[in-house]
Write a protein that holds these residues in place. Structure first.
Motif, PDB file in Angstrom:
ATOM      1  N   ARG A 186       0.838  -1.195   0.000  1.00 14.16           N
ATOM      2  CA  ARG A 186       0.000   0.000   0.000  1.00 14.16           C
ATOM      3  C   ARG A 186       0.879   1.254   0.000  1.00 14.16           C
ATOM      4  NH1 ARG A 186      -4.638  -2.478   2.094  1.00 14.16           N
ATOM      5  NH2 ARG A 186      -4.641  -4.503   1.041  1.00 14.16           N
ATOM      6  N   THR A 187       1.548   1.478  -1.112  1.00 13.01           N
ATOM      7  CA  THR A 187       2.385   2.666  -1.247  1.00 13.01           C
ATOM      8  C   THR A 187       1.507   3.879  -1.539  1.00 13.01           C
ATOM      9  OG1 THR A 187       2.651   2.412  -3.632  1.00 13.01           O
ATOM     10  CG2 THR A 187       4.201   1.213  -2.230  1.00 13.01           C
ATOM     11  N   PRO A 188       2.054   5.084  -1.371  1.00 16.95           N
ATOM     12  CA  PRO A 188       1.284   6.270  -1.754  1.00 16.95           C
ATOM     13  C   PRO A 188       0.843   6.254  -3.213  1.00 16.95           C
ATOM     14  CG  PRO A 188       3.132   6.910  -0.377  1.00 16.95           C
ATOM     15  CD  PRO A 188       3.308   5.447  -0.676  1.00 16.95           C
ATOM     16  N   LEU A 189       1.590   5.554  -4.084  1.00 12.52           N
ATOM     17  CA  LEU A 189       1.203   5.496  -5.496  1.00 12.52           C
ATOM     18  C   LEU A 189      -0.188   4.884  -5.657  1.00 12.52           C
ATOM     19  CD1 LEU A 189       4.265   6.046  -5.796  1.00 12.52           C
ATOM     20  CD2 LEU A 189       4.271   4.457  -7.707  1.00 12.52           C
ATOM     21  N   LEU A 190      -0.464   3.819  -4.932  1.00  5.60           N
ATOM     22  CA  LEU A 190      -1.788   3.190  -5.023  1.00  5.60           C
ATOM     23  C   LEU A 190      -2.852   4.104  -4.432  1.00  5.60           C
ATOM     24  CD1 LEU A 190      -1.167  -0.586  -4.222  1.00  5.60           C
ATOM     25  CD2 LEU A 190      -1.208   0.587  -6.421  1.00  5.60           C
ATOM     26  N   ALA A 191      -2.494   4.843  -3.379  1.00  7.69           N
ATOM     27  CA  ALA A 191      -3.451   5.798  -2.815  1.00  7.69           C
ATOM     28  C   ALA A 191      -3.771   6.902  -3.824  1.00  7.69           C
ATOM     29  CB  ALA A 191      -2.887   6.398  -1.524  1.00  7.69           C
ATOM     30  N   PHE A 192      -2.746   7.384  -4.550  1.00  7.58           N
ATOM     31  CA  PHE A 192      -2.980   8.397  -5.584  1.00  7.58           C
ATOM     32  C   PHE A 192      -3.888   7.846  -6.672  1.00  7.58           C
ATOM     33  CE2 PHE A 192       1.544  10.264  -4.751  1.00  7.58           C
ATOM     34  CZ  PHE A 192       1.083  10.837  -3.575  1.00  7.58           C
TER      35      PHE A 192
END
Length: 384
Positions: free
Chosen positions: A276-282
């Motif tokens: 769950r990196t910030p990339l997936l959150a973005f």
């Protein structure tokens, strides 16, 4: 314990340029680590033929690659605070940071069940294979993982020994930093285990797991050894928090969309594992915005993102997952976030009195970690 860590360093040897600093400090730290591990090997050799195996495993992990960034940032924190570049304490500090980093990597590989790192077998994989090849009793996997835990612990205690001359303030700072990373690692594991959207904030994980000991901690430790942590700690914390988050965002982008021939890192591992990196959150945020705007993000986009986050992505779907991240504007979002974080990091240095050359290197480092041009850039994507 060996001494004489900074032999041959001129008192004015503060290289100009972050890359030159990394090379300069890395060479000194490597020499220090070789001497320390050689002494350890000699200490345990009389115990028996296999006794030095743990030391050799640490040596293999330490010298298997790595940029020596953390020692360089500790050196910049120390010299920015007015410390003499030839002071052996800052080289011992850099060596301690590398051993701590090694401990985390060896343990992290066990947690991620990673078979390779930097193109070579991981510690637990290598010892598991030794167990299998030698027909030892028990389970090869448990043996390999048990050895890896021991190797990581040995590296951590080696780091503690190298801090002996750093002073109580630096030692407290080091241990607080190390504990923060453990909390960040736990939050990372928790995020992977919970359903999408129900785990800890990815930015909080990045701040505690990576930014704290990649940038912020080394700078504060350098200031502590120089005796100026009370004066500079706030500025270094603010700089390190921002530059460290930019570093992690850039690293996440390389891991998801970068070119392995250029980066030397496997691409797609985080996508395979559903980290769950910030990339997936973005990506999730953009997908929700598109739906609200009645845009069409593409058939199956939500299902594909669900499979990524659940860690159920087959190898054949990695290219489609990468295309989805590009189409959802993740690269551009990371570029904007990194630029803003770099500007904030540099601004944090303004109010404090620092050595000019070291400060310029820190400004350059912030600029470099914000540069994501060419990393998975949608405009550079090859199309059939």
């Amino acid at each position: 314990m060996s001494t004489g860590t900074a032999r041959g360093v001129r008192p004015d040897a503060v290289p100009l340029g972050i890359r030159a600093t990394v090379r300069h400090v890395g060479g000194l730290v490597d020499a220090r680590l070789r001497a320390e591990l050689r002494d350890d090997h000699e200490r345990y050799a009389p115990v028996g033929a296999s006794a030095p195996d743990v030391v050799e495993a640490v040596r293999t992990a330490v010298f298997g690659g790595g940029k020596r960034l953390r020692p360089a940032l500790a050196f910049l924190g120390f010299t920015a605070a007015g410390g003499a570049p030839g002071d052996p304490r800052v080289i011992d500090l850099g060596a301690a940071l590398e051993l701590l980093h090694t401990a985390y990597l060896v343990h992290d590989d066990v947690m991620d069940d990673s078979p390779t790192r930097r193109g070579a077998p991981t510690t637990h994989a290598r010892f598991g294979e030794t167990h299998l090849r030698s027909a030892y009793a028990g389970e090869p996997r448990r043996f390999g993982e048990g050895v890896a835990i021991t190797v990581g612990d040995y590296a951590f205690f080696g780091a503690m020994g190298l801090l002996a001359g750093s002073g109580p303030q630096a030692q407290r700072e080091f241990f607080e930093m190390a504990k923060d990373v453990c909390v960040g690692q736990y939050l990372d594991l928790l995020a992977a285990a919970r359903p999408a959207g129900g785990g800890p904030d990815p930015e909080v994980i990045a701040r505690y797991k990576t930014a704290r000991y990649t940038v912020q901690g080394p700078l504060r430790l350098g200031a502590a050894v120089a005796g100026r942590l009370p004066e500079l700690g706030g500025a270094f914390s603010a700089y390190g928090r921002c530059a460290g988050l930019a570093f992690q965002l850039r690293d996440d982008l390389i891991g998801a969309l970068g070119d392995p021939a250029v980066s030397g890192k496997p691409v797609g591992d985080d996508l395979r594992q559903g980290k769950r990196t910030p990339l997936l959150a973005f990506a999730r945020e953009r997908l929700a915005d598109d739906h609200r705007a009645r845009a069409r993000p593409g058939p199956g986009a939500a299902d594909l993102l669900d499979r990524i986050e659940a860690g159920r992505l087959p190898e054949a779907e990695i290219p489609a997952a990468q295309d989805l991240l590009r189409d959802l504007g993740v690269h551009d979002r990371v570029r904007r976030e990194c630029a803003a974080l770099a500007a904030e990091a540099v601004a944090a240095l303004g109010p404090v009195d620092l050595d000019g050359r070291a400060e310029e290197n820190l400004r350059q480092f912030a600029s470099e970690v914000a540069d994501v041009s060419g990393i998975g850039d949608p405009g550079a994507r090859a199309r059939p």
